[in-house]
Design an enzyme around this catalytic site. Structure first.
Site, PDB file in Angstrom:
ATOM      1  N   ALA A  17       0.797  -1.227   0.000  1.00 32.09           N
ATOM      2  CA  ALA A  17       0.000   0.000   0.000  1.00 32.09           C
ATOM      3  C   ALA A  17       0.828   1.274   0.000  1.00 32.09           C
ATOM      4  O   ALA A  17       0.722   2.100  -0.920  1.00 32.09           O
ATOM      5  CB  ALA A  17      -0.949  -0.018   1.199  1.00 32.09           C
ATOM      6  N   ARG A  28       2.653  10.033 -11.349  1.00 32.13           N
ATOM      7  CA  ARG A  28       1.652  10.963 -11.890  1.00 32.13           C
ATOM      8  C   ARG A  28       2.221  12.359 -12.023  1.00 32.13           C
ATOM      9  O   ARG A  28       1.832  13.110 -12.936  1.00 32.13           O
ATOM     10  CB  ARG A  28       0.424  11.009 -10.971  1.00 32.13           C
ATOM     11  CG  ARG A  28      -0.389   9.729 -10.934  1.00 32.13           C
ATOM     12  CD  ARG A  28      -1.663   9.926 -10.122  1.00 32.13           C
ATOM     13  NE  ARG A  28      -2.327   8.638  -9.879  1.00 32.13           N
ATOM     14  CZ  ARG A  28      -2.230   7.942  -8.766  1.00 32.13           C
ATOM     15  NH1 ARG A  28      -1.513   8.428  -7.738  1.00 32.13           N
ATOM     16  NH2 ARG A  28      -2.844   6.787  -8.637  1.00 32.13           N
ATOM     17  N   SER A  47       0.451  -4.277  -4.164  1.00 27.62           N
ATOM     18  CA  SER A  47      -0.776  -3.479  -4.047  1.00 27.62           C
ATOM     19  C   SER A  47      -2.007  -4.329  -3.739  1.00 27.62           C
ATOM     20  O   SER A  47      -2.990  -4.329  -4.470  1.00 27.62           O
ATOM     21  CB  SER A  47      -0.993  -2.678  -5.337  1.00 27.62           C
ATOM     22  OG  SER A  47       0.083  -1.806  -5.589  1.00 27.62           O
ATOM     23  N   CYS A  51      -5.883  -6.585   4.681  1.00 27.24           N
ATOM     24  CA  CYS A  51      -7.064  -6.653   5.550  1.00 27.24           C
ATOM     25  C   CYS A  51      -8.076  -7.672   5.055  1.00 27.24           C
ATOM     26  O   CYS A  51      -8.911  -8.153   5.823  1.00 27.24           O
ATOM     27  CB  CYS A  51      -7.729  -5.279   5.629  1.00 27.24           C
ATOM     28  SG  CYS A  51      -6.671  -3.977   6.310  1.00 27.24           S
ATOM     29  N   ARG A  78       3.194   1.474 -16.260  1.00 29.96           N
ATOM     30  CA  ARG A  78       3.165   2.904 -15.946  1.00 29.96           C
ATOM     31  C   ARG A  78       4.573   3.461 -15.715  1.00 29.96           C
ATOM     32  O   ARG A  78       4.733   4.559 -15.227  1.00 29.96           O
ATOM     33  CB  ARG A  78       2.285   3.154 -14.723  1.00 29.96           C
ATOM     34  CG  ARG A  78       0.867   2.666 -14.931  1.00 29.96           C
ATOM     35  CD  ARG A  78      -0.035   2.966 -13.759  1.00 29.96           C
ATOM     36  NE  ARG A  78      -0.335   4.382 -13.701  1.00 29.96           N
ATOM     37  CZ  ARG A  78      -0.028   5.183 -12.678  1.00 29.96           C
ATOM     38  NH1 ARG A  78       0.619   4.679 -11.635  1.00 29.96           N
ATOM     39  NH2 ARG A  78      -0.345   6.446 -12.688  1.00 29.96           N
ATOM     40  N   TRP A 457     -32.860   9.887  18.464  1.00 29.66           N
ATOM     41  CA  TRP A 457     -31.530  10.223  18.990  1.00 29.66           C
ATOM     42  C   TRP A 457     -30.577   9.092  18.597  1.00 29.66           C
ATOM     43  O   TRP A 457     -30.727   7.957  19.060  1.00 29.66           O
ATOM     44  CB  TRP A 457     -31.565  10.371  20.512  1.00 29.66           C
ATOM     45  CG  TRP A 457     -32.081  11.706  20.955  1.00 29.66           C
ATOM     46  CD1 TRP A 457     -33.370  12.044  21.217  1.00 29.66           C
ATOM     47  CD2 TRP A 457     -31.310  12.875  21.172  1.00 29.66           C
ATOM     48  NE1 TRP A 457     -33.456  13.359  21.592  1.00 29.66           N
ATOM     49  CE2 TRP A 457     -32.195  13.902  21.580  1.00 29.66           C
ATOM     50  CE3 TRP A 457     -29.948  13.182  21.080  1.00 29.66           C
ATOM     51  CZ2 TRP A 457     -31.796  15.187  21.876  1.00 29.66           C
ATOM     52  CZ3 TRP A 457     -29.535  14.473  21.385  1.00 29.66           C
ATOM     53  CH2 TRP A 457     -30.439  15.456  21.771  1.00 29.66           C
ATOM     54  N   ARG A 465     -24.960  12.728  25.229  1.00 29.25           N
ATOM     55  CA  ARG A 465     -25.828  13.393  26.207  1.00 29.25           C
ATOM     56  C   ARG A 465     -25.513  12.905  27.621  1.00 29.25           C
ATOM     57  O   ARG A 465     -25.414  13.700  28.556  1.00 29.25           O
ATOM     58  CB  ARG A 465     -27.302  13.119  25.886  1.00 29.25           C
ATOM     59  CG  ARG A 465     -27.843  13.852  24.675  1.00 29.25           C
ATOM     60  CD  ARG A 465     -29.297  13.490  24.424  1.00 29.25           C
ATOM     61  NE  ARG A 465     -30.170  13.927  25.514  1.00 29.25           N
ATOM     62  CZ  ARG A 465     -31.472  13.655  25.559  1.00 29.25           C
ATOM     63  NH1 ARG A 465     -32.036  12.922  24.609  1.00 29.25           N
ATOM     64  NH2 ARG A 465     -32.203  14.110  26.555  1.00 29.25           N
TER      65      ARG A 465
END
Length: 475
Positions: A17, A28, A47, A51, A78, A457, A465
């Site tokens: 990642a 880019r 990549s 998880c 790329r 609520w 609250r």
């Protein structure tokens, strides 16, 4: 910059990642004529979603390739020189170069760089105990790890699994193994599973896991793993599978038969290379960076992902938070800065969501012990509510725990355990923490309402609250 070359060279260590997000973003912003990018990855994949591995193991995801966001071929197309099965073995910051070994041929070579990205990730904790390296004992962090576990599961005749540890990985892997028809025991050092929660909330997870048929063993530390070479009657079956294969997990006072063992104890930053090179590490062993993700004290080195420590915006301290969400953001920040732009990563509030079958588990901010450790006084409240209006069909229960700072009422943390519709409600609290809201201010949040989605609520606001009232009472 190395003047022997007419263009800069970016070297990236790690192909998941953070590393490939950084490489892709830099590409880019700069063309191959301006910036050469070389990326080293010791595994077979790039990549991918680590998880998602428990869901692949459990069969919810049927094809490994579904977890891969971008293949090596796509990266190469790329203009990224991606070298798989190549492990970086040494960093030389003074000489601006890295040594790498081809894991297939064994050949080693040095590669110079102008800019370096360290995205080496984290490694599963393997406790120093007898038998931990036996066949059938698995840590699960990479796709290669997941494939190795699946190979073991498909080649094992027995159906007894022991998961060591009950954090995110342990809990998710326990569910995956149940789905594959295994008899699962989870051995956990803590008083309750999910140490990322306070024990009272962890108890809800405990009850849900036992409801699935998982045997929970808390307050128990594994001391060794026995194999077919051992001499107890418990291991007769494992001897049939060959010496050296896992046969049982041993705690202080019990033995648990096992045909497969999964280590779900957690992970540590993979920073051995960085440490050997003298780069700065934090209290949790992760690399220390500035907000641009540049390694402190090194103008030409950046780092991101599971190998770094990040600023906790609530406590003000450095933390190791190994999550793919952060890794991808780190990569974007690094790639932007390497590519000549400007970006920063301010820190985290510690948001995470998980599930055990239909039980959703979420937390953000500080637990009670986190607040105590940094010297914060707090008020804690817990409420019971439902995911929808009580009269609407399929409204499901949820428990919300909230911590607010004593006197000021600043929100410090939220934990949620419930059924469908519970987990993602933690995002309300994550935004409130990031904005520094008090629980009093939270009660006025203009959240969406309709009976199919929420009570009048929202449960998070009910907790706010109650917390606000408790803070007022403590003044």
């Amino acid at each position: 910059m190395n003047m022997s070359r007419t263009r800069e060279r970016l070297v990236v260590i790690g192909g998941d990642a953070a590393g490939m997000s950084a490489a892709s973003q830099a590409r880019r912003l700069k063309s191959p004529d301006e910036l050469e990018i070389v990326a080293f990855e010791r595994g077979h994949f790039t990549s991918y979603s680590a998880c998602g591995i428990p869901y692949w193991v459990g069969g919810d995801v049927t094809d490994r390739d579904e977890l891969i966001a971008r293949t090596p071929e796509e990266h190469r197309a790329r203009g990224i020189d991606l070298r798989l099965r190549t492990e970086v073995t040494e960093l030389d910051p003074d000489g601006q170069r890295v040594r790498a070994r081809d894991l297939e041929s064994g050949e080693e070579s040095w590669t110079s760089y102008d800019k370096l990205v360290i995205a080496t990730g984290a490694r599963p904790i393997r406790p120093d105990m007898p038998g931990v390296d036996a066949a059938g004992v698995h840590g699960v962090q990479t796709l290669d790890d997941g494939q190795a576990l699946l190979d073991t599961l498909e080649g094992t005749r027995g159906r007894r699994a022991v998961v060591v540890g009950a954090g995110y990985i342990g809990v998710e892997m326990a569910e995956a193994l149940i789905k594959r028809g295994y008899e699962v025991t989870v051995v956990n050092r803590g008083s309750e599973p999910m140490s990322t929660l306070d024990p009272d909330m962890g108890r809800l997870v405990h009850d849900a896991m036992e409801g699935l048929g998982i045997t929970m063993v808390n307050d128990a530390e594994v001391t060794k793993i026995l194999t077919g070479d051992g001499g107890t009657s418990l291991l007769e079956r494992s001897r049939e599978l060959g010496g050296g294969r896992v046969g049982a997990v041993v705690t202080q006072d019990r033995e648990f038969a096992a045909d497969v063992v999964v280590l779900g104890i957690g992970v540590r930053p993979e920073t051995a290379l960085a440490k050997a090179a003298g780069l700065p590490l934090g209290p949790h062993g992760g690399l220390l960076t500035d907000r641009s993700m540049r390694v402190r004290g090194h103008e030409d080195i950046w780092s991101g992902g599971d190998c770094v420590e990040v600023l906790d915006l609530v406590s003000g301290q450095e933390r190791h938070v190994p999550l793919g969400t952060h890794a991808n953001k780190h990569g974007q920040v690094i790639g932007t800065n390497v590519g000549g732009g400007y970006a920063t990563f301010p820190g985290v509030v510690g948001t995470a969501v998980s599930k055990v079958c239909d039980l959703e588990i979420a937390r953000t901010g500080l637990r009670e012990k986190d607040a105590q450790r940094v010297g914060l006084r707090f008020e804690a409240v817990t409420i019971e509510s439902t995911s929808r209006a009580g009269y609407y069909p399929n409204a499901s229960p949820m428990t919300v725990k909230m911590l607010a700072e004593h006197r000021t009422g600043r929100l410090l943390g939220v934990q949620i355990v419930g059924r469908e519709g519970a987990g993602k409600r933690v995002d309300i609290a994550a935004v409130a923490l990031t904005a520094g809201l008090t629980v009093e201010r939270m009660t006025a949040l203009d959240l969406g309402y309709a009976p199919p989605f929420s009570p009048v609520w929202d449960p998070v606001l009910v907790a706010a609250r109650k917390a606000a009232a408790k803070v007022r009472g403590s003044l």
